[in-house]
Design a protein around this motif. Sequence first.
Motif, PDB file in Angstrom:
ATOM      1  N   VAL A   1     -31.678  37.348   3.699  1.00  0.00           N
ATOM      2  CA  VAL A   1     -32.297  38.669   3.526  1.00  0.00           C
ATOM      3  C   VAL A   1     -32.014  39.184   2.116  1.00  0.00           C
ATOM      4  O   VAL A   1     -30.876  39.153   1.647  1.00  0.00           O
ATOM      5  N   VAL A   2     -33.085  39.614   1.441  1.00  0.00           N
ATOM      6  CA  VAL A   2     -32.932  40.251   0.121  1.00  0.00           C
ATOM      7  C   VAL A   2     -33.356  41.702   0.294  1.00  0.00           C
ATOM      8  O   VAL A   2     -34.480  41.975   0.724  1.00  0.00           O
ATOM      9  N   LEU A   3     -32.440  42.598  -0.028  1.00  0.00           N
ATOM     10  CA  LEU A   3     -32.706  44.013   0.180  1.00  0.00           C
ATOM     11  C   LEU A   3     -32.714  44.744  -1.158  1.00  0.00           C
ATOM     12  O   LEU A   3     -31.777  44.601  -1.948  1.00  0.00           O
ATOM     13  N   VAL A   4     -33.786  45.480  -1.421  1.00  0.00           N
ATOM     14  CA  VAL A   4     -33.857  46.277  -2.653  1.00  0.00           C
ATOM     15  C   VAL A   4     -33.858  47.735  -2.233  1.00  0.00           C
ATOM     16  O   VAL A   4     -34.714  48.144  -1.434  1.00  0.00           O
ATOM     17  N   THR A   5     -32.921  48.484  -2.715  1.00  0.00           N
ATOM     18  CA  THR A   5     -32.927  49.908  -2.352  1.00  0.00           C
ATOM     19  C   THR A   5     -32.140  50.752  -3.358  1.00  0.00           C
ATOM     20  O   THR A   5     -31.237  50.260  -4.031  1.00  0.00           O
ATOM     21  N   HIS A   6     -32.528  52.011  -3.422  1.00  0.00           N
ATOM     22  CA  HIS A   6     -31.782  52.958  -4.262  1.00  0.00           C
ATOM     23  C   HIS A   6     -30.766  53.729  -3.436  1.00  0.00           C
ATOM     24  O   HIS A   6     -29.906  54.399  -3.986  1.00  0.00           O
ATOM     25  N   ARG A   7     -30.920  53.678  -2.089  1.00  0.00           N
ATOM     26  CA  ARG A   7     -29.971  54.428  -1.243  1.00  0.00           C
ATOM     27  C   ARG A   7     -28.729  53.566  -1.072  1.00  0.00           C
ATOM     28  O   ARG A   7     -28.697  52.652  -0.243  1.00  0.00           O
TER      29      ARG A   7
END
Length: 654
Positions: free
Chosen positions: A580-586
Amino acid sequence: MTSRTTEQAEQPPEPAAERPGEELRFRPPSLTALEKHPVTTRAMAGRLPQLVCRSLALAWKVDRTAVVALVVCQALSGFFEAFGLLATTGTITALISSGHITDRLRDALPSIVVLAGAAGLRALLGIAVGNISSRLSPRISREAETQMLDAAINAELAAYDNPGFNDKWDAADRGAEVARDLITESQQLMACLSSLIAAAGVVTVLHPALLPLLLLAALPQGIAGMKAARVQYETSRAISADRRTLGLLRWYMVDKDIADQLRSGTMAEFLLKRYRAIGARVDAATDKAVHRGARYAVLGALAGGVASGLVWASLALLLGAGQMSVASAGTAVFALRTVGASLQGMVGYGTRLFRTGLYLDDWAEFIEEAGGHRMRRGALVPAAPRVIRAEGLTYAYPESDAPALDEVTLEVRRGEVLALVGENGSGKTTLSKLLTGLYLPTKGMVTWDGVGVAELDPQAMWRHTAVVPQDYAHWPLSARDNITLGQPHGGDERVREAAVHSGAHEVVDGLRSGLDTLLARQWWGGVELSGGQWQRIALARAFHRPAGLLVMDEPTSALDARAEHRIFAGLRRMAEDRAVVLVTHRLANVAVADRIVVLERGRVIQQGTFAELTGCPGLFRELWELQNDRGVPGNEHGVPENDRGVPAPREAAP
Ligand SMILES: Nc1ncnc2c1ncn2[C@@H]1O[C@H](COP(=O)(O)OP(=O)(O)OP(=O)(O)O)[C@@H](O)[C@H]1O
């Protein structure tokens, strides 16, 4: 600043609406078609047979029988034309011979029957030809469009980042649209040609001097026609960028998704003003072209009239000098009229066909251009990846000065969650597109289980990827198709399972026909969802795919707290059998990740676990502190912590 005079300072700034709107300008189109095929008599003469062949080749792909029928009908039509003209001499000879009128009519009768029969058969053949070409025309356009679509969908994604690509698509679209005229114009040209050959043969038999004279007479109109065609094509290409802008503005003014912003921002007047200004520019250019075309037409008609007068005078001289019988002169009159009409038709249809050919060149150029970007990757069919690795990965968008990614090295394994973090524009989305093989590296490598992505069959590779992009598609399909993307497996049970994981089941349960409900209010009277409800559907579609790599780019930006909690609480379970690759600002959400990679201007500047990165100075800790600096009463991080100092999402009940 002190040097500015008061007058200068008081001058009102130039109103933005008066300045050219760069954001609404497309690149000026190139006239490569004209460079390749200048509008000259020679170029045209060489080009027309080529275009007729091209139209027949396109038609051949669509309907072979129709093409054979078309060619046979044209040939027969020419044959009957000559036959009828030759019968004219017999008719006139019988009618002007001495004797009683009844005898003369009786003598003329067989030729009259042949004449009428030939005319009738030609009319029938004309109807048949018209029918066949009407049937073929729309199919040819569709064939041209299909070839364009095939070229576009098989092009590398990077092709779309090429500034000229969309321009060329637009010009090609017009080419595909006018491709329908190709067969009609070709067949009209062929009809004129067959009639010309028939009548010219007859005229030459009557007197060899007449034909060259007639050809000369047709020349001025031919030249005028070509010049007008050039002006029309040039103008159409010159205003194509403006036409595109108008189309875009029209779309912006009626698009449902921004209709509320158009109203609340009172934008309508501003956009309409722009629309009118660009429309006026298009009208002015069109008027200019029409006037220039008319000038050429008048000059051509004048010169053609003088030349025709010369031909008729020559005929009178030949008759007066006794070089031609009255019957032959009578036939010559008919034949000359036919030759004249055929020549005029040839010039008219020829120039139209030539112009269509120029548009078609745009179409061919796009297919070639998209072909240049055609995916030419390997044919290895990968299994679901266990290790995805980027090594020395550099990627630069076309025509950009700095690379979006610079020497990035990282890996993600099955069973892991890798989070990509960084400020806006740091390269997170670009990196995720490279890991999924949507882009190919400019330098360095991305490998799936040790094999470079360029060596893998792209379709087979993408069957192992599931992506939740920042801007996900709202497909105008049923809820079920929106989740399965038309690729169901395991029936509704699997759809339901994915929906439960994403929280979309709550949305589906509230729909009037459950999974069968159409999610396309604006088009088919279906149901419209809220932003967050759509995001739940987008997540369900990614969870439904049996993919070895799951990429989620800001997957919970529109979700409420409960829905967001459900996603992150279930993420570890999701990662059991996939990477899983997760991109987030939170940043509170990246606590679930096994590793966090921090990007800055396309470079990896930090890597580690949440505890490691919050525990040492650096960009991550700075961003984390900023995110929690809201003056909210509570603990230091503003969220409950577990014993690792990490905010811990609890497992949520589905
Ligand atoms: N299609 C494109 N063509 C040209 N440049 C692009 C394109 N897409 C992104 N870029 C540029 O590449 C850089 C990285 O963009 P990217 O979208 O990967 O950043 P990001 O970290 O995902 O940003 P965000 O947090 O705002 O989503 C930016 O400077 C951006 O301007």
